[in-house]
Enzyme design. Structure first.
Site, PDB file in Angstrom:
ATOM      1  N   TYR A   1     -18.695  13.568 -16.037  1.00 25.41           N
ATOM      2  CA  TYR A   1     -19.150  12.188 -15.850  1.00 25.41           C
ATOM      3  C   TYR A   1     -20.123  12.139 -14.655  1.00 25.41           C
ATOM      4  CZ  TYR A   1     -18.889   7.419 -14.075  1.00 25.41           C
ATOM      5  OH  TYR A   1     -19.213   6.200 -13.575  1.00 25.41           O
TER       6      TYR A   1
ATOM      7  N   ASP B   1     -10.153  16.649 -16.016  1.00 27.03           N
ATOM      8  CA  ASP B   1     -10.372  15.246 -16.373  1.00 27.03           C
ATOM      9  C   ASP B   1     -10.246  15.163 -17.885  1.00 27.03           C
ATOM     10  OD1 ASP B   1     -11.469  12.786 -17.166  1.00 27.03           O
ATOM     11  OD2 ASP B   1     -12.761  12.678 -15.403  1.00 27.03           O
TER      12      ASP B   1
ATOM     13  N   ARG C   1       0.830  -1.212   0.000  1.00 33.37           N
ATOM     14  CA  ARG C   1       0.000   0.000   0.000  1.00 33.37           C
ATOM     15  C   ARG C   1       0.865   1.263   0.000  1.00 33.37           C
ATOM     16  NH1 ARG C   1      -2.164   1.981   4.415  1.00 33.37           N
ATOM     17  NH2 ARG C   1      -2.406  -0.032   5.457  1.00 33.37           N
TER      18      ARG C   1
ATOM     19  N   LYS D   1     -10.340   3.354 -19.311  1.00 35.35           N
ATOM     20  CA  LYS D   1     -10.825   3.639 -20.666  1.00 35.35           C
ATOM     21  C   LYS D   1      -9.698   3.441 -21.692  1.00 35.35           C
ATOM     22  CE  LYS D   1     -14.577   4.449 -18.454  1.00 35.35           C
ATOM     23  NZ  LYS D   1     -14.399   5.157 -17.252  1.00 35.35           N
TER      24      LYS D   1
END
Ligand SMILES: Cc1ncc(COP(=O)(O)O)c(C=O)c1O
Length: 414
Positions: A116, A181, A63, A206
């Site tokens: 979005y 974005d 992590r 994407k």
């Protein structure tokens, strides 16, 4: 040595040490923990990572650091012209980290619709304790408050493909960082940092992955912001899995070729849709109507691979067209090798209040298409077939409708 071209960076970035390692493909490090050996100095290694700094000797725990993910981050930073990049388990995890990091500077965010649906919802819901002012990109300066910590915009916007002049928003924002974005543009078509943005975000799910089989998110930015984002990532745990890091890194090598080829298909389909009588409106930055401020060529290196079109018959007509398609896949998401079509009002933007949705140009009859790598003529044949079937159905329904209360005996009604 001359500055390497974009395509060369896409193939080689993040792989600089492979020859020394004696391998051709990047190794995938699946370790969740790393033997610490002696405790001498390990505390300092831990502190450096926990403060968002670079790796000293030992990654300690997955992590905190993963070398396979770092390769993807370095490569993406090279494509965005950024000092650094920080990867997350999804685009929404990346956005959450940006909002939490910015939250330290104030609780107010200025944002421009549309974005979005998930982004809209996260900002508007108050979940992260933020207050948001939605405004037009030309009026950002009027929306700023003393506690404004961030300006958020998406260009091209999902799903209207509206373009925003990044430099113009940055000039209005002054000292306040602007997050762009740029998922729809990819680094192939646009580099927001070159226009003054502080951070650029991608849903790596994407185009970066590009094959519809990996989820991720990434933010490219300055070293200072990257350190803050890594701190948040360590604290909240929104890490990218190393196998996903490997696949996203591999995806970058073919990104320029995929984007340019899909863009060719999108331009072809947009032009045909725009002149089809069943279509009431087409949104695509490669059409004159889709780029009123002339940003393609100035801010973007091409109009991209997504388009939207509208059917006058609303949701019902959109559903009929989607049902009739045989080659285009009815599905959310975008940026894959295959062409996807979806209905924003029912799916990606369902969470947005209907009034806000309509006000930002997302009508009930809108369908969004993410163009893939198929032969564009095949895609058009499929779309044309569905649109013509819709037209036939609409004509038949008009004929069947009783005129002034009279029925049509020819259709067998009494
Ligand atoms: C423009 C844009 N940004 C962010 C996201 C969220 O990304 P993810 O689904 O990877 O969390 C999406 C998802 O569709 C998107 O289209």
């Amino acid at each position: 040595m001359r500055k390497l071209g974009f395509e060369t960076r896409a193939v080689h970035s993040g792989r600089e040490d492979l020859t020394d390692l004696g391998v051709h493909a990047p190794p995938i490090d699946l370790s969740t923990t790393y033997p610490v050996g002696s405790l001498g100095g390990i505390g300092e290694c831990f502190d450096a990572l926990a403060q968002g700094g670079p790796l000293r000797d030992n990654p300690i725990y997955a992590r905190l650091h993963n070398p396979t993910v770092v390769r993807f981050e370095k490569a993406l930073a090279a494509l965005e012209g950024a000092e650094e990049a920080v990867a997350f388990g999804s685009g929404m995890a990346a956005l959450t980290a940006v909002l939490l990091a910015a939250r330290q500077g104030g609780k107010h965010v200025v944002a421009c619709r549309p974005v979005y649906g998930g982004t809209d919802h996260l900002l508007d819901s108050g979940l992260l304790g933020l207050e948001v002012t939605w405004t037009h990109p030309h009026h950002v300066s009027k929306a700023l408050r003393p506690d404004t910590a961030l300006v958020v915009l998406e260009t091209p916007a999902n799903p209207t493909l509206a373009l925003i002049d990044i430099a113009r928003v940055v000039a209005q924002a002054g000292d306040i960082p602007v997050l762009v974005d740029s998922t729809f543009a990819t680094p192939v078509l646009q580099n927001p940092l070159a226009h003054g943005a502080a951070m650029v975000l991608h849903s790596a799910t994407k185009f970066l992955g590009g094959h519809g089989d990996v989820m991720g998110g990434v933010v490219a930015t300055s070293a200072a912001w990257a350190a803050r984002l890594r701190q948040v990532r360590i604290a909240t745990g929104g890490v990218l899995h190393p196998e996903a890091g490997y696949m996203l890194h591999r995806g970058l090598a073919t990104l320029p070729v995929r984007v340019r080829e899909a863009q060719r298909g999108a331009q072809f389909l947009a032009e045909r849709l725009a002149s089809h009588p069943a279509v009431s409106r087409t949104w695509y930055p490669g059409l004159a109507s889709g780029d009123p401020e002339g940003l393609v060529g100035r801010q973007m290196r091409g109009p991209g691979c997504l388009l939207s079109f509208e059917l006058a018959g609303g949701t019902k007509a959109a559903a009929r067209v989607m049902e009739r398609l045989e080659l285009l896949t009815p599905a959310v998401s975008l940026g894959s090798v295959d062409t996807l079509i979806q209905h924003p009002a029912s799916l990606t933007h369902r969470v947005v209040d209907a009034t806000d949705r309509e006000a930002s140009g997302i009508s009930e009859g809108m369908l969004r298409v993410s163009v893939g790598l198929e032969n564009p003529e095949d895609l058009w044949a499929d779309l044309q077939n569905a649109l013509e079937a819709l037209q036939r159905e609409e004509i038949a329904a008009r004929v069947e409708k009783p005129l002034f209360g009279l029925t049509n005996p020819g259709l067998g009604r009494s």
